[in-house]
Design a protein around this motif. Structure first.
Motif, short mmCIF file in Angstrom:
data_model
loop_
_atom_site.label_atom_id
_atom_site.label_comp_id
_atom_site.label_asym_id
_atom_site.label_seq_id
_atom_site.Cartn_x
_atom_site.Cartn_y
_atom_site.Cartn_z
N ARG A 23 -12.48 30.69 25.65
CA ARG A 23 -11.92 29.70 26.57
C ARG A 23 -12.03 30.25 27.99
NH1 ARG A 23 -12.12 25.10 23.73
NH2 ARG A 23 -10.57 24.95 22.07
N SER A 32 -3.40 25.58 30.70
CA SER A 32 -3.68 26.30 29.46
C SER A 32 -2.63 25.90 28.43
CB SER A 32 -3.64 27.81 29.69
OG SER A 32 -3.91 28.51 28.49
N THR A 127 -18.67 21.85 24.71
CA THR A 127 -17.21 21.99 24.60
C THR A 127 -16.79 22.12 23.15
OG1 THR A 127 -17.02 19.57 24.68
CG2 THR A 127 -16.68 20.78 26.75
N ILE A 135 -6.44 25.83 24.27
CA ILE A 135 -7.44 25.07 25.00
C ILE A 135 -7.06 25.05 26.47
CG2 ILE A 135 -6.35 22.79 24.71
CD1 ILE A 135 -9.25 21.70 24.22
#
Length: 258
Positions: A23, A32, A127, A135
């Motif tokens: 990430r 986040s 993605t 994520i």
């Protein structure tokens, strides 16, 4: 970058397996999120199986995401650490074109970014979605979740929920309207709950008599068995709005007279 656990498929016929993914580091407008729950939408299954012919592997599905905010970028004003939030099927867009400025980011003239299987403008590649521990999402695509809801049951609102809520709101369904919901599945059960909550006379239209009890438990005032021609004819020209949630090709003509 931060390495986190996820579940990915390496090919359309491969099972989901635990993997490590990256990430991105937090940008100024990023949020986040530690993922608590992620719904399993049938779109995830289609994408993993490459039914639409555009799957990018390894694929990490998941676009019905619920979690807690763990960090925010310096420009973020709508969310703070500890907030309960949700993420749906998009995570980014240019925010500058006419479509984005009219809250139509899915038509972004520079290309919107889907939660998974989309070109990743930050890390390169594609993605990776919500079947993961964490994520990072641009703040405009992060939604506040009321804390009085059953958190684990909220996830489907991010896809099936908005898919049915949007047309009901767009067409101004209101108290006193007679609304038909065709099909009692992932979308149909949401449609019943929303229409009933809006005060409409809510009618479930289904081929299955076995679903009548569930439909009424969810808020339907009555049920029409669509295979029964006499029942269908009895309701001709009586509906203000019909929401069709049947997910496969079918003849719509029997419903048009309603």
């Amino acid at each position: 970058m931060k390495e986190v656990k996820a579940y990915a498929a390496s090919a359309n016929d491969a099972p989901l397996k635990e993997v490590n993914i990256n990430r991105r580091d937090l940008l100024d407008n990023d949020v986040s999120i530690d993922i608590m729950y992620c719904g399993v939408c049938h779109s995830d299954i289609h994408a993993k199986l490459n039914d639409w012919g555009n799957a990018k592997y390894p694929i990490v599905p998941g676009h019905e995401i619920i979690g807690k905010v763990t960090a925010v970028g310096s420009n973020v004003s709508n969310h703070k650490v500890g907030d309960l939030v949700g993420v749906g099927c998009m995570v980014d867009s240019c925010q500058e074109c006419s479509a984005c400025k009219e809250d139509q980011e899915m038509w972004c003239e520079n290309g919107s970014t889907s939660t998974y299987n989309s070109k990743d403008p930050h890390l390169g590649g594609h993605t990776l979605g919500g079947y993961s521990k964490l994520i990072v999402v641009r703040e405009e695509f992060v939604l506040k979740v009321p804390t009085n809801l059953d958190t684990k049951a909220v996830a489907p609102l991010l896809c099936a929920g908005i898919t049915t809520y949007s047309p009901l709101i767009h067409w101004n369904v209101k108290k006193g309207d007679k609304v038909g919901i065709i099909g009692l599945g992932g979308l149909g059960h949401m449609g019943i709950k929303f229409a009933a909550a809006m005060g409409a006379e809510t009618v479930m239209i289904t081929t299955s008599e076995e679903k009548a009890k569930d439909a009424k438990r969810l808020g339907a005032d009555q049920v029409i068995i669509s295979k029964d021609e006499s029942q269908m004819k009895e309701h001709n020209d009586s509906f203000d709005f019909i929401l069709n949630t049947i997910p496969v090709g079918h003849d719509v003509n029997p419903y048009l007279a309603l």
